[in-house]
Design an enzyme around this catalytic site. Structure first.
Site, PDB file in Angstrom:
ATOM      1  N   ASP A 134      -6.678   3.503  -4.706  1.00 19.22           N
ATOM      2  CA  ASP A 134      -5.931   3.256  -3.474  1.00 19.22           C
ATOM      3  C   ASP A 134      -6.810   3.438  -2.245  1.00 19.22           C
ATOM      4  OD1 ASP A 134      -3.472   2.874  -1.896  1.00 19.22           O
ATOM      5  OD2 ASP A 134      -3.699   4.989  -1.432  1.00 19.22           O
ATOM      6  N   ASP A 188       0.832  -1.204   0.000  1.00 20.34           N
ATOM      7  CA  ASP A 188       0.000   0.000   0.000  1.00 20.34           C
ATOM      8  C   ASP A 188       0.870   1.259   0.000  1.00 20.34           C
ATOM      9  OD1 ASP A 188      -2.533   1.467   0.284  1.00 20.34           O
ATOM     10  OD2 ASP A 188      -1.834   1.911   2.307  1.00 20.34           O
ATOM     11  N   ASP A 239       2.713   1.516  -3.776  1.00 21.25           N
ATOM     12  CA  ASP A 239       1.994   1.962  -4.971  1.00 21.25           C
ATOM     13  C   ASP A 239       2.194   3.456  -5.219  1.00 21.25           C
ATOM     14  OD1 ASP A 239       0.359   2.910  -2.929  1.00 21.25           O
ATOM     15  OD2 ASP A 239      -1.439   1.843  -3.586  1.00 21.25           O
ATOM     16  N   ASP A 281      -8.165   0.562   0.397  1.00 19.97           N
ATOM     17  CA  ASP A 281      -7.884   0.707   1.823  1.00 19.97           C
ATOM     18  C   ASP A 281      -9.148   0.528   2.649  1.00 19.97           C
ATOM     19  OD1 ASP A 281      -5.201   1.138   1.430  1.00 19.97           O
ATOM     20  OD2 ASP A 281      -5.295   3.313   1.689  1.00 19.97           O
TER      21      ASP A 281
END
Length: 200
Positions: free
Chosen positions: A85, A65, A68, A89
């Site tokens: 993203d 995470d 990226d 999450d």
């Protein structure tokens, strides 16, 4: 609360590795989706009765995470990448409490409260970000983000530590969920109060 202190230590190696991945042809969206898949795998491992083992894919998903964004900065940042993203999450953050509810039905009430607190906190976070963007506000205190990141008592670092603690001590899920959920609600209320001062 801790993100701004952790970022100076984790961003340089992430950025170096991100440049390496970008040079090898990796895309930021691809890294996001791999991280998402690994995070969902962690939730599945919890649900199927092995929370101790879930800490490995859980932490790996959080590293991805962070990677990226590093890959995006080394290639090209896009609004869709930022959107993807944050969506991944939020799904991951919901999947872990749900997995603990599946692991043991006795966890269901605490898991529901935790999910409620995540929902309330997430709404305060995203609503604030939208209004901040509308006003042209920006912040890099928690690292370079694709949207305005409003600080709070609980941020990404605290949530990762909390999830890892749940995996190590699953028998304490109920009290830990009630405590963390309460702190999430406090964070949301504080963020709303701050928004009232800033946005009125």
């Amino acid at each position: 609360m801790l993100d701004r202190f952790v970022r100076p230590y984790i961003d340089p190696p992430l950025n170096r590795f991100g440049r390496t991945l970008a040079g090898a042809g990796a895309t930021a969206d691809g890294v996001t989706l791999v991280g998402f898949a690994v995070g969902i795998l962690a939730a599945a491992v919890i649900a199927f009765g092995a929370p101790g083992w879930a800490i490995l894919p859980l932490l790996a998903s959080r590293v991805l995470d962070g990677l990226d964004g590093a890959v995006a900065r080394a290639t090209k940042t896009t609004d869709f990448g930022g959107y993807l993203d944050i969506w991944c999450d939020f799904v991951f953050y919901g999947a872990v409490p749900f997995a603990f509810a599946l692991l043991d039905p006795a966890n269901a009430m605490a898991a529901a409260f935790l999910l409620l607190s995540f929902y309330v906190n997430g709404a305060s976070f995203l609503g604030y970000s939208i209004m901040a963007e509308k006003r042209g506000l920006s912040s890099t205190a928690q690292g370079v983000k694709s949207l305005f990141y409003s600080a709070g008592l609980l941020e990404g670092t605290e949530t990762i530590v909390f999830f890892a603690l749940l995996c190590i001590l699953p028998q304490l899920f109920i009290p830990l969920a009630w405590i963390f959920g309460s702190l999430c609600l406090f964070t949301a209320v504080a963020r709303v109060a701050n928004a009232r001062n800033l946005l009125t």
